[in-house]
Write a protein that holds these residues in place. Structure first.
Motif, short mmCIF file in Angstrom:
data_model
loop_
_atom_site.label_atom_id
_atom_site.label_comp_id
_atom_site.label_asym_id
_atom_site.label_seq_id
_atom_site.Cartn_x
_atom_site.Cartn_y
_atom_site.Cartn_z
N TYR A 1 -25.94 6.16 -62.41
CA TYR A 1 -26.90 7.02 -61.75
C TYR A 1 -26.38 8.35 -62.30
O TYR A 1 -25.21 8.81 -61.97
CB TYR A 1 -26.72 7.03 -60.33
N ILE A 2 -27.20 9.16 -62.90
CA ILE A 2 -26.94 10.39 -63.40
C ILE A 2 -27.26 11.43 -62.36
O ILE A 2 -28.49 11.56 -62.22
CB ILE A 2 -27.55 10.56 -64.80
N ASN A 3 -26.34 12.20 -61.84
CA ASN A 3 -26.98 13.36 -60.99
C ASN A 3 -26.99 14.49 -61.97
O ASN A 3 -26.30 15.40 -61.92
CB ASN A 3 -25.76 13.70 -60.12
N ASP A 4 -28.21 14.56 -62.63
CA ASP A 4 -28.45 15.77 -63.42
C ASP A 4 -29.46 16.56 -62.75
O ASP A 4 -30.32 17.36 -63.26
CB ASP A 4 -29.20 15.21 -64.57
N ALA A 5 -29.58 16.63 -61.35
CA ALA A 5 -30.03 17.76 -60.71
C ALA A 5 -29.11 18.32 -59.66
O ALA A 5 -28.06 17.80 -59.45
CB ALA A 5 -31.21 16.97 -59.85
N GLU B 1 -35.38 12.66 -63.00
CA GLU B 1 -36.58 11.86 -63.37
C GLU B 1 -37.04 11.34 -61.97
O GLU B 1 -38.36 11.19 -61.71
CB GLU B 1 -36.07 10.40 -64.12
N LEU B 2 -36.30 10.87 -60.96
CA LEU B 2 -36.70 10.57 -59.43
C LEU B 2 -37.40 11.54 -59.10
O LEU B 2 -38.45 11.55 -58.40
CB LEU B 2 -35.51 10.39 -58.87
N TYR B 3 -36.95 12.85 -59.17
CA TYR B 3 -37.95 14.06 -58.67
C TYR B 3 -39.30 14.12 -59.42
O TYR B 3 -40.15 14.25 -58.47
CB TYR B 3 -37.04 15.42 -58.54
N ARG B 4 -39.13 13.92 -60.62
CA ARG B 4 -40.24 14.06 -61.49
C ARG B 4 -41.52 12.91 -60.92
O ARG B 4 -42.53 13.38 -61.12
CB ARG B 4 -39.83 13.98 -63.11
N ASN B 5 -40.95 11.81 -60.77
CA ASN B 5 -41.74 10.94 -60.44
C ASN B 5 -42.14 10.77 -58.92
O ASN B 5 -42.67 9.85 -58.29
CB ASN B 5 -41.08 9.49 -60.72
N GLU B 6 -41.71 11.88 -58.23
CA GLU B 6 -42.14 12.02 -56.83
C GLU B 6 -41.33 11.20 -55.83
O GLU B 6 -41.90 10.63 -54.89
CB GLU B 6 -43.61 11.71 -56.64
N GLY B 7 -40.50 10.33 -56.43
CA GLY B 7 -39.66 9.60 -55.62
C GLY B 7 -39.16 9.93 -54.48
O GLY B 7 -39.10 9.41 -53.52
#
Length: 554
Positions: free
Chosen positions: A165-169, A262-268
């Motif tokens: 899991y990449i914490n890139d945010a 990505e999770l944010y970007r996909n509205e997850g």
RNA sequence: GCGCCCGUAGCUCAGCUGGAUAGAGUGGCAGACUUCGAAUCUGUUGGUCGUAGGUUCGAAUCCUACCGGGCGUACCA
């Protein structure tokens, strides 16, 4: 062997129930264990005692009924004894023991595998270090632990996927970008003081230089906020690349990398928060949204959306776990550093709120590593840039020794890792003990070939020639191997394998020193060659599970 | 303060999920290479399982309290 005896007991108990000796009841799990004392048999069971309370009958009387009803069709048993308060002790016939060598000889590299997983889909998430710097030794322990758990589960009939899991945010990423940015400015003589709260490590300056070499001074004229974003992205990608390479050199690979961004970007994350709101697990206080984790046993509620309107890391993490389950995994394993233990109740609250069973998530805590050099502690801090990187450890002590050292201890206990000790190529370093046994066996095989022996298989030898106590010990140890792997898989405890390997290697070395494998008696030599070959096979398989090489010579 | 983890031989640690007389490695001491690899082996030394209660046929293991060490205790990740 264990299972064979357990089956025998189960049959017998059922027969006792049919005959009316015992009342019908649901059987407790039938345990068959290795007794500590040899005089207590090869295996022992305490079923009579566990049945005693259910049946309201004396354990010894139950044991007698059970023993009387045992049907030993395959003539495994030399004798059965009832001992102490009601133990049933099994003594196995020597000529039955040796027949068990058929299995490893047939299965070869697959000996030790099982199908207890039943094709269940498992996701193992581990390492997941923030890409704000290179991996250091603290990450290494979690990395091998996760890697070996994945290997064991794979061999036990699970369908396993490994994820990072990449914490890139989030803030730490922004800080990374800022840190590189200020170092970049320094390269052009902009000598304002480098901020204290930024990452101090030398690698930050390296990244800044890379950007300068690629883009020159063009970022100097940007608004800082725009520049930060560019630097963050560059830093993250570049550091992740390094992390990936280091892990690969360490023998650790992943099937997927899951990006928080990505999770944010996909509205997850938004979808998750909506779900929690719909289900009524969330309440508003001013501008912040709180998740009622106390409903699930947490000691206080947790914020999921900040005053500023941004979701917290916690919110993203539940979203991430939701994604794990939504992707169809039956079982999720998280490997965490022990410093995150306070986080456990809240993540369980999260997965229950999204309608998943607690039991579907296993969190394995890996205690922190105490790094020593010659007994003296080495201080570490990522922020201050003082740390020993995984790469340095690999270069210094090597992959096998490093992995083995991390795997030798229960993950739940603190671990001292002494660089000097791990580096020593001597008996002080346990990895060589097992490897040496393997290499020694390989050497015996080579010598045997030179002397004109073939390397025999199960059907080509007279196993009745194996009469020595040490030989029986080896046979028994070999037979135990699948149980060890299975136990290791069920308990998610890799450390059992190094301990077992060490025992087997020890039995072998001892046998070797006392007896000649290749002697004057050709038939005996062939039989012993066969036995020893299988010891080598099991050692090799064990080392493979650990991701440690099994050398033919060293 | 509260929570989690740990406390077993001089040192580093196992102890198979509650079993019988608590085990390894290392260290100390004494031994074994003209024969398959001495990175090995053999013997010996060494413990009130942190302390005190409790649960039961039976506790290093489960429960409670205390003592000691580590780590947490954020609208950081």
């Amino acid at each position: 062997m264990k299972k064979k005896l357990a089956n025998l007991l189960e049959e017998s108990i059922n027969r006792c129930i049919e005959k009316g000796f015992l009342k019908p009841c649901t059987l407790p799990p039938i345990e068959v264990d290795l007794p500590r004392e040899d005089s207590h048999g090869d295996y022992a069971s305490n079923v009579a005692m566990t049945l005693a309370s259910i049946q309201r009958k004396k354990p010894r009387a139950i044991a007698e009924d059970i023993v009387a009803s045992i049907n030993d069709r395959n003539s495994m048993l030399e004798s059965i004894e009832i001992a102490g308060p009601g133990f049933i002790n099994f003594f196995i016939r020597q000529d039955f023991w040796v027949t068990l060598l058929k299995e490893p000889d047939m299965l070869k590299s697959r000996f030790g595998e099982s199908s207890i997983g039943g094709g269940k889909r498992v996701l193992v998430e581990f390492v997941s270090a923030n890409p704000t710097g290179p991996l250091h030794i603290g990450h290494a322990r979690g990395a091998v632990t996760g890697d070996v758990i994945a290997r064991i589960l794979e061999a036990s009939g699970y369908f396993v996927s490994r994820e990072y899991y990449i914490n890139d945010a989030g803030n730490q990423m922004n800080l990374l970008g800022r840190s590189i940015y200020y170092r970049y400015r320094e390269l052009f003589g902009e000598e304002e003081a480098f901020p204290q709260d930024c990452y101090q490590g030398e690698y930050i300056a390296d990244l800044a230089r890379e950007i300068r070499d690629r883009d020159g001074n063009e970022h100097l004229h940007r608004k800082p906020d725009d520049a930060f974003a560019i630097f963050t992205e560059y830093g993250c990608e570049s550091l992740m690349e390094g992390i990936r390479e280091d892990l690969e050199a360490f023998g650790v690979t992943f099937d997927s990398y899951f990006s928080e961004k990505e999770l944010y970007r996909n509205e997850g994350v938004t979808r998750l928060i909506e779900e929690l709101m719909d289900k009524g697990f969330v309440y508003r206080e001013g501008d912040t949204l709180w998740f009622k984790t106390t409903d699930f046993g947490d000691d206080k509620d947790r914020v999921v959306v900040r005053e500023t309107g941004e979701p917290t890391y916690f919110a993203a993490d539940i979203g991430y776990h939701k994604s794990k389950f939504d992707r169809g995994y039956d079982m999720v394993i998280d490997i965490w550093g022990a410093d995150h233990h306070g986080y456990i109740p809240r993540i369980y609250a999260g997965i229950q709120a999204i309608g998943r069973e607690r039991s579907a998530l296993h969190i394995i805590l890996v205690q922190l590593v105490n790094l020593l050099r010659d007994g003296i502690p080495v201080a570490m801090s990522t922020r201050a840039g003082e740390f020993v990187t995984l790469r340095e450890v690999l270069d210094e002590v090597g992959r096998d020794a490093a992995r083995y050292n991390f795997l030798m201890r229960r993950s739940n206990s603190h671990l001292d890792f002494d660089l000097e000790l791990a580096k020593k190529q001597s008996n002080e370093n346990p990895v060589y003990y097992v490897q040496y046994a393997h290499a020694r066996i390989a050497s015996i095989m080579r010598t045997a070939m030179e002397r004109g022996f073939d390397i025999p298989g199960y059907d080509d030898v007279d196993l009745s020639l194996l009469k020595l106590e040490e030989e029986m010990e080896l046979v028994k140890a070999i037979d135990r191997f699948p149980d060890v792997i299975e136990g290791s898989a069920r308990s998610l405890e890799p450390h059992r394998i190094p301990f077992y390997s060490n025992d087997l290697a020890s039995s072998f070395h001892s046998y070797y020193n006392r007896n000649r494998i290749l002697g004057d008696d050709a038939e005996l030599s062939r039989t012993r060659l066969f036995l020893v070959k299988n010891v080598g096979l099991v050692l090799g398989n064990a080392l493979r599970f650990l991701g440690v090489t099994a050398p033919e010579r060293m």
